[in-house]
Scaffold this motif. Structure first.
Motif, PDB file in Angstrom:
ATOM      1  N   GLN A  75       0.812  -1.214   0.000  1.00 38.60           N
ATOM      2  CA  GLN A  75       0.000   0.000   0.000  1.00 38.60           C
ATOM      3  C   GLN A  75       0.851   1.272   0.000  1.00 38.60           C
ATOM      4  N   GLY A  76       2.164   1.093   0.175  1.00 36.19           N
ATOM      5  CA  GLY A  76       3.056   2.251   0.192  1.00 36.19           C
ATOM      6  C   GLY A  76       2.968   3.065   1.465  1.00 36.19           C
ATOM      7  N   ILE A  77       2.583   2.419   2.596  1.00 41.28           N
ATOM      8  CA  ILE A  77       2.396   3.165   3.847  1.00 41.28           C
ATOM      9  C   ILE A  77       3.297   2.650   4.966  1.00 41.28           C
ATOM     10  N   HIS A  78       4.253   1.781   4.644  1.00 39.52           N
ATOM     11  CA  HIS A  78       5.088   1.204   5.697  1.00 39.52           C
ATOM     12  C   HIS A  78       6.182   2.185   6.129  1.00 39.52           C
ATOM     13  N   THR A  79       6.380   2.247   7.446  1.00 41.40           N
ATOM     14  CA  THR A  79       7.462   3.049   8.018  1.00 41.40           C
ATOM     15  C   THR A  79       8.290   2.163   8.939  1.00 41.40           C
ATOM     16  N   PRO A  80       9.555   1.943   8.652  1.00 39.09           N
ATOM     17  CA  PRO A  80      10.401   1.133   9.531  1.00 39.09           C
ATOM     18  C   PRO A  80      10.532   1.782  10.910  1.00 39.09           C
ATOM     19  N   ASP A  81      10.733   0.955  11.931  1.00 44.39           N
ATOM     20  CA  ASP A  81      10.865   1.473  13.291  1.00 44.39           C
ATOM     21  C   ASP A  81      11.948   2.547  13.389  1.00 44.39           C
ATOM     22  N   ALA A  82      13.053   2.318  12.688  1.00 47.08           N
ATOM     23  CA  ALA A  82      14.185   3.246  12.785  1.00 47.08           C
ATOM     24  C   ALA A  82      13.830   4.632  12.256  1.00 47.08           C
ATOM     25  N   LYS A  83      12.890   4.680  11.313  1.00 44.51           N
ATOM     26  CA  LYS A  83      12.510   5.960  10.712  1.00 44.51           C
ATOM     27  C   LYS A  83      11.208   6.516  11.296  1.00 44.51           C
ATOM     28  N   SER A  84      10.580   5.751  12.156  1.00 42.11           N
ATOM     29  CA  SER A  84       9.264   6.142  12.660  1.00 42.11           C
ATOM     30  C   SER A  84       9.363   7.312  13.629  1.00 42.11           C
ATOM     31  N   ALA A  85       8.387   8.215  13.530  1.00 44.41           N
ATOM     32  CA  ALA A  85       8.293   9.327  14.476  1.00 44.41           C
ATOM     33  C   ALA A  85       7.712   8.828  15.790  1.00 44.41           C
ATOM     34  N   THR A  86       7.937   9.557  16.847  1.00 43.56           N
ATOM     35  CA  THR A  86       7.333   9.222  18.137  1.00 43.56           C
ATOM     36  C   THR A  86       5.972   9.895  18.250  1.00 43.56           C
ATOM     37  N   VAL A  87       5.203   9.491  19.246  1.00 45.41           N
ATOM     38  CA  VAL A  87       3.902  10.121  19.481  1.00 45.41           C
ATOM     39  C   VAL A  87       4.093  11.602  19.771  1.00 45.41           C
ATOM     40  N   ALA A  88       5.131  11.957  20.532  1.00 43.41           N
ATOM     41  CA  ALA A  88       5.391  13.359  20.853  1.00 43.41           C
ATOM     42  C   ALA A  88       5.667  14.166  19.589  1.00 43.41           C
ATOM     43  N   GLU A  89       6.470  13.596  18.684  1.00 45.12           N
ATOM     44  CA  GLU A  89       6.772  14.296  17.425  1.00 45.12           C
ATOM     45  C   GLU A  89       5.521  14.426  16.565  1.00 45.12           C
ATOM     46  N   ALA A  90       4.703  13.377  16.545  1.00 47.78           N
ATOM     47  CA  ALA A  90       3.460  13.424  15.775  1.00 47.78           C
ATOM     48  C   ALA A  90       2.505  14.466  16.355  1.00 47.78           C
ATOM     49  N   ALA A  91       2.505  14.613  17.695  1.00 46.30           N
ATOM     50  CA  ALA A  91       1.656  15.620  18.332  1.00 46.30           C
ATOM     51  C   ALA A  91       2.068  17.018  17.894  1.00 46.30           C
ATOM     52  N   ASP A  92       3.379  17.264  17.813  1.00 49.68           N
ATOM     53  CA  ASP A  92       3.859  18.569  17.362  1.00 49.68           C
ATOM     54  C   ASP A  92       3.469  18.831  15.909  1.00 49.68           C
TER      55      ASP A  92
END
Length: 390
Positions: free
Chosen positions: A55-72
């Motif tokens: 689906q082209g929506i995969h994000t590896p753990d190493a590149k994944s943002a944190t919840v705090a970063e997503a909140a910002d």
């Protein structure tokens, strides 16, 4: 394609270990690996990764943002889209005080529904049910924005809810309380008597009682929005808690409210006397600016003290004078307009529009108990009785 392979090794202490490693190439062409103790977990992750890659929506753990970063990111997006300043303040407070300290370090790629449930349960132990519910809903909003930006594959908080304790629905229902007619008349008479001291008061009370404006809308109302020929008041802006003029908080806040000829005549006379202001406000302060929230409440207290309705707080100011509190706030007076419209036979949909509610369910919750037609109810009961016993 992702693969699962078992690997075995011996630790420095001589212990034999084994695990199952999932290997795959991400969308950027980089090789990724993730290790699991159980094969079934590795297989489940492999299937998940393959689906997300397709689906082209995969994000590896190493590149994944944190919840705090997503909140910002979410708050920045809300700010860029012109979100109300007060709403942004609430969003930041909930994110910084409740979400980030509890779950902010979690990677979006590792966040699961069970983890969100743990977050909800922890919130319910340390916060009120209402605040726990807000925190979970705002976490869901953060993840929804992250999904739109391709930072996470799914919103695992969407299905997590905070159930209210039994009976709390009734506590939270804000049914409109209408001041008795004699109290309303006393306030109008008091405002008229105070008119020489503050000519805004008689007009202001009538505009809120007859036009159903919110306090922020009355504070920010400008003369160009008053059509005294039709006559009507168009709500197009409001003053926020920082006295800044902006658009209404919701699309439903934008509305045109009809007014009667007597109020229109009162406004025509007031327009000739109204002090000038740069913002062309209907009710400016002494300097021609916006009346602040404290001052606006003070006007209502002054009227209710003169009407003998104010409440004694039991406290004194520095000069030894009694500190009074209003028995009725501006929202009570706004409800008067809705009550009058209902008494005149307005339908609920029109009431929703005139009062500026976002949905009709809110209108029903707030004003439904005022819809009483004793004569019609008696006629319906008599008809049912006649049909049954005939």
């Amino acid at each position: 394609m992702a693969t699962v392979k078992k690997r075995a090794w011996t630790t420095a202490a001589g212990e034999k270990r084994d695990a199952f490693r999932v290997s795959y190439t991400d969308s950027s062409g980089k090789r990724q690996h993730k290790q699991f103790t159980l094969k079934r977990d590795a297989d489940a992750y492999r299937i998940k990764v393959e689906g997300e890659l397709a689906q082209g929506i995969h994000t590896p753990d190493a590149k994944s943002a944190t919840v705090a970063e997503a909140a910002d990111v979410w708050i920045a997006s809300c700010e860029a889209s012109g979100c109300d300043r007060g709403t942004l303040k609430t969003y930041r407070e909930i994110a910084n005080r409740h979400i980030k300290p509890q779950i902010g370090n979690e990677k979006l790629s590792r966040l699961s529904a069970p983890r969100v449930v743990e977050f909800r349960d922890a919130m319910m132990v340390t916060r009120s049910h209402a605040m726990a519910g807000k925190a979970v809903r705002h976490l869901s909003m953060i993840l929804a924005e992250a999904m739109r930006r391709g930072l996470v594959a799914q919103n695992v908080a969407r299905a997590v809810k905070v159930k209210r304790p039994r009976g709390e629905h009734q506590k939270l229902a804000k049914r409109a309380e209408i001041p008795p007619a004699e109290h309303l008349k006393a306030m109008i008479e008091a405002a008229d008597q105070l008119g020489d001291e503050d000519p805004r008061l008689p007009v202001l009370l009538r505009v809120v009682m007859l036009g159903g404006l919110r306090a922020s809308e009355a504070r920010g109302f400008a003369w160009p929005s008053a059509d005294l020929k039709i006559p009507s008041l168009s709500v197009t802006q409001r003053a926020d808690r920082w006295n800044e003029i902006g658009r209404p908080k919701s699309n439903a806040g934008h509305r045109c409210v009809p007014i009667g000829p007597r109020l229109a005549t009162t406004l025509k006379a007031w327009q000739l006397r109204c002090p000038p202001s740069k913002l062309n406000l209907m009710f400016p302060n002494a300097r021609g600016g916006v009346i602040d929230q404290k001052g606006f409440i003070g006007l209502l207290v002054k009227v209710q003290v003169a009407a003998g309705l104010a409440l004694d707080t039991g406290r004194k100011d520095r000069k030894g004078r009694t500190i009074w509190a209003p028995r009725y706030d501006w929202h009570h007076l706004r409800h008067v307009a809705a009550s009058n419209w209902l008494n005149d036979g307005i339908d609920l949909k029109r009431l929703q529009v005139w009062i500026g509610h976002e949905n009709i369910q809110l209108t029903i919750d707030v004003y439904g108990h005022l819809i009483i037609d004793a004569k019609k109810d008696a006629a319906l009961a008599a008809g049912a009785e006649a049909a049954l016993l005939a």
